[in-house]
Write an enzyme that holds these catalytic residues in place. Structure first.
Site, mmCIF file in Angstrom:
data_model
loop_
_atom_site.group_PDB
_atom_site.id
_atom_site.type_symbol
_atom_site.label_atom_id
_atom_site.label_comp_id
_atom_site.label_asym_id
_atom_site.label_seq_id
_atom_site.Cartn_x
_atom_site.Cartn_y
_atom_site.Cartn_z
ATOM 1 N N SER A 136 17.054 -21.587 -125.842
ATOM 2 C CA SER A 136 17.310 -21.194 -124.586
ATOM 3 C C SER A 136 18.920 -21.581 -124.328
ATOM 4 C CB SER A 136 16.615 -22.086 -123.581
ATOM 5 O OG SER A 136 17.105 -21.992 -122.353
ATOM 6 N N LYS A 162 16.924 -16.812 -125.379
ATOM 7 C CA LYS A 162 16.697 -16.513 -124.086
ATOM 8 C C LYS A 162 18.005 -17.091 -123.387
ATOM 9 C CE LYS A 162 14.735 -20.162 -120.686
ATOM 10 N NZ LYS A 162 13.565 -20.721 -120.446
ATOM 11 N N LYS A 164 20.249 -17.937 -119.841
ATOM 12 C CA LYS A 164 20.173 -18.355 -118.346
ATOM 13 C C LYS A 164 21.271 -17.477 -117.824
ATOM 14 C CE LYS A 164 17.526 -22.143 -118.405
ATOM 15 N NZ LYS A 164 16.284 -22.184 -117.773
ATOM 16 N N GLU A 215 12.522 -14.263 -116.618
ATOM 17 C CA GLU A 215 11.630 -15.290 -116.122
ATOM 18 C C GLU A 215 12.345 -15.974 -114.714
ATOM 19 O OE1 GLU A 215 12.068 -18.336 -119.201
ATOM 20 O OE2 GLU A 215 11.245 -20.048 -118.118
ATOM 21 N N LYS A 264 4.102 -24.955 -119.382
ATOM 22 C CA LYS A 264 4.952 -26.209 -119.561
ATOM 23 C C LYS A 264 3.857 -27.131 -119.007
ATOM 24 C CE LYS A 264 9.562 -25.062 -118.798
ATOM 25 N NZ LYS A 264 10.828 -25.006 -117.553
ATOM 26 N N GLY A 292 10.189 -25.252 -122.677
ATOM 27 C CA GLY A 292 10.671 -26.586 -123.035
ATOM 28 C C GLY A 292 11.677 -27.228 -121.717
HETATM 29 O O1 OSB Z 1 13.724 -22.824 -116.881
HETATM 30 O O2 OSB Z 1 12.911 -23.274 -118.797
HETATM 31 C C1 OSB Z 1 13.499 -23.538 -117.995
HETATM 32 C C2 OSB Z 1 15.462 -26.901 -119.106
HETATM 33 C C3 OSB Z 1 15.216 -27.520 -118.220
HETATM 34 C C4 OSB Z 1 14.543 -27.065 -117.067
HETATM 35 C C5 OSB Z 1 14.170 -25.869 -116.965
HETATM 36 C C6 OSB Z 1 14.310 -24.824 -118.020
HETATM 37 C C7 OSB Z 1 14.960 -25.315 -119.403
HETATM 38 C C8 OSB Z 1 15.020 -24.600 -120.385
HETATM 39 C C9 OSB Z 1 15.278 -25.450 -121.767
HETATM 40 O O3 OSB Z 1 15.349 -23.375 -120.398
HETATM 41 C C10 OSB Z 1 14.281 -25.142 -122.586
HETATM 42 C C11 OSB Z 1 14.444 -25.910 -124.032
HETATM 43 O O4 OSB Z 1 14.730 -25.415 -124.717
HETATM 44 O O5 OSB Z 1 14.037 -27.219 -123.756
HETATM 45 MG MG MG Z 2 12.385 -21.258 -116.881
#
Ligand code: OSB
Ligand code: MG
Length: 372
Positions: A136, A162, A164, A215, A264, A292
């Site tokens: 991510s 992924k 953001k 997402e 999650k 995650g």
């Molecule tokens: O939206 O998936 C999410 C991290 C913290 C809070 C929300 C999200 C995330 C991530 C990171 O996208 C996922 C990871 O690599 O742990």
């Molecule tokens: Mg997310």
């Protein structure tokens, strides 16, 4: 399961680089670690709540308080009869606080499994001994920086990327990644609820880039909006924040708001409920992947075990430890041909390093377990 003591610790874990999303920037992970101790075994759980209530309503100080004042007292009333399987039911009168509940259930489950010599993966009916790793990528200042960052992860072997996104950081960075890495690279975006249905036409500009999914484009509570958006864009919609329970998932699926789910455990109250969520999706043929929350080795071990279930057909936000931390609090998870090995030892199958933990501990609270 007889328990004698619970230790709640807060850790300050510096991230290798700041992680920026549409809701904020994190440069140190404030981890709440739960340790339960009994005569037969010690168990560990990691609370994934973040410092501020920006991703979901939970936040780490609140989780710490609700565990101490509301959740532990309810569990202690069950005395020595308490088993991990009934933790969720015992805690169900307390509304919400899924991340706090999940951390407690995980610690108790880990202790139970360690005492029984059973791995978390086999307890959850996992079928794989390694799981595909995705990464991510936070929002960067420039597209050049983004391309450089992604290059490093692709070279390291991550199976999917992924990105953001947020209004103002979406079509152009995606276009740049497609131009640089081609269409073979599995690519998806995560908006963390930063758009509204009025952005549907704009979001449809992502269709040409053949993304695996978008997402959580809209607000957590906007299932109707996601269903409407799904009719206006071709990119499959995956829900994260909206999915707080199995019931919420079935509602979103049945209403056409989600083609894919991010699972999650912290968001649904524990790994046992996450397994239930997996099971209903598997039955219905809805693909899921493991999300995650910037976990340490403790939470990562549990995620890897969860991702070993058969319905986790897409690579998860399960990266190697060094994606986030220079030094982890367990043996590090490493990338091998784009995969992480599923721990095979009892319980979570990792060994928390108490010396490292002590070095990053900012607060330690010991609670004597009094079966009332
Ligand atoms: O939206 O998936 C999410 C991290 C913290 C809070 C929300 C999200 C995330 C991530 C990171 O996208 C996922 C990871 O690599 O742990
Ligand atoms: Mg997310």
């Amino acid at each position: 399961m007889r328990l004698e003591r619970v230790v709640l610790r807060r850790l300050a874990m510096p991230l290798v680089s700041p992680f920026r999303t549409s809701f904020g920037v994190e440069d140190t992970r404030d981890v709440l670690l739960v340790q339960v101790e009994g005569p037969e075994a010690v168990g560990w759980g990691e609370c994934v709540a973040m410092s501020e209530p920006l991703y979901t309503p939970e936040y780490v100080d609140g989780a710490h308080a609700v565990i101490r004042s509301h959740l532990l007292p309810r569990l202690q009333q069950r005395g020595d009869e308490l088993v991990a399987d009934e933790v969720a039911t015992v805690l169900s009168p307390v509304k919400g606080h899924q991340m706090a509940k999940a951390a407690l259930e995980t610690a108790i489950l880990d202790a139970e499994l360690r005492a029984a010599g059973v791995s978390m993966s086999s307890r959850l009916c996992g079928v794989r001994d390694r799981v595909g790793a995705g990464v991510s990528i936070g929002i960067t200042d420039t597209i050049g920086e983004l391309v450089e960052l992604v290059s490093g992860y692709v070279e390291a072997g991550y199976l999917r990327v992924k990105l953001k996104v947020e209004p103002g950081w979406d079509v152009e960075p995606v276009r740049a990644l497609r131009e640089h890495f081609g269409y073979e690279l599995p690519l998806q975006v995560d908006a963390n609820a930063s758009y509204t249905l009025a952005d549907a036409a704009h979001l449809s500009k992502l269709d040409e880039f053949d993304l695996v999914m978008v997402e959580q484009p809209l607000r957590d509570d906007d299932i109707t909006g996601h269903a409407a958006l799904a009719r206006q864009i071709r990119t499959p919609i995956c829900l994260d924040e909206s999915i707080t329970s199995v019931a919420a998932a079935l509602d979103a699926i049945d209403r056409g708001a989600a083609a894919i789910l991010n699972v999650k455990a912290g968001r649904v109250g524990g790994y046992l409920e996450a397994k239930n969520l997996h099971d209903v999706c598997f039955e219905r043929g809805v693909p899921v992947w493991c999300g995650g929350m910037l976990e340490t080795g403790v939470g990562r071990a549990a995620n890897v075990a969860l991702a070993s279930l058969p319905g986790f057909s897409l690579p998860g936000d399960i990266s190697a430890s060094d994606r986030y931390f220079r030094r982890d609090i367990t043996e590090p998870f490493t990338l091998e041909s784009g995969h992480l090995a599923v721990p095979q030892g009892p319980g979570l199958g990792i060994t928390p390093d108490l010396q490292v933990i002590d070095e990053v501990t900012t607060l330690k609270e010991e609670i004597i377990w009094q079966a009332t």
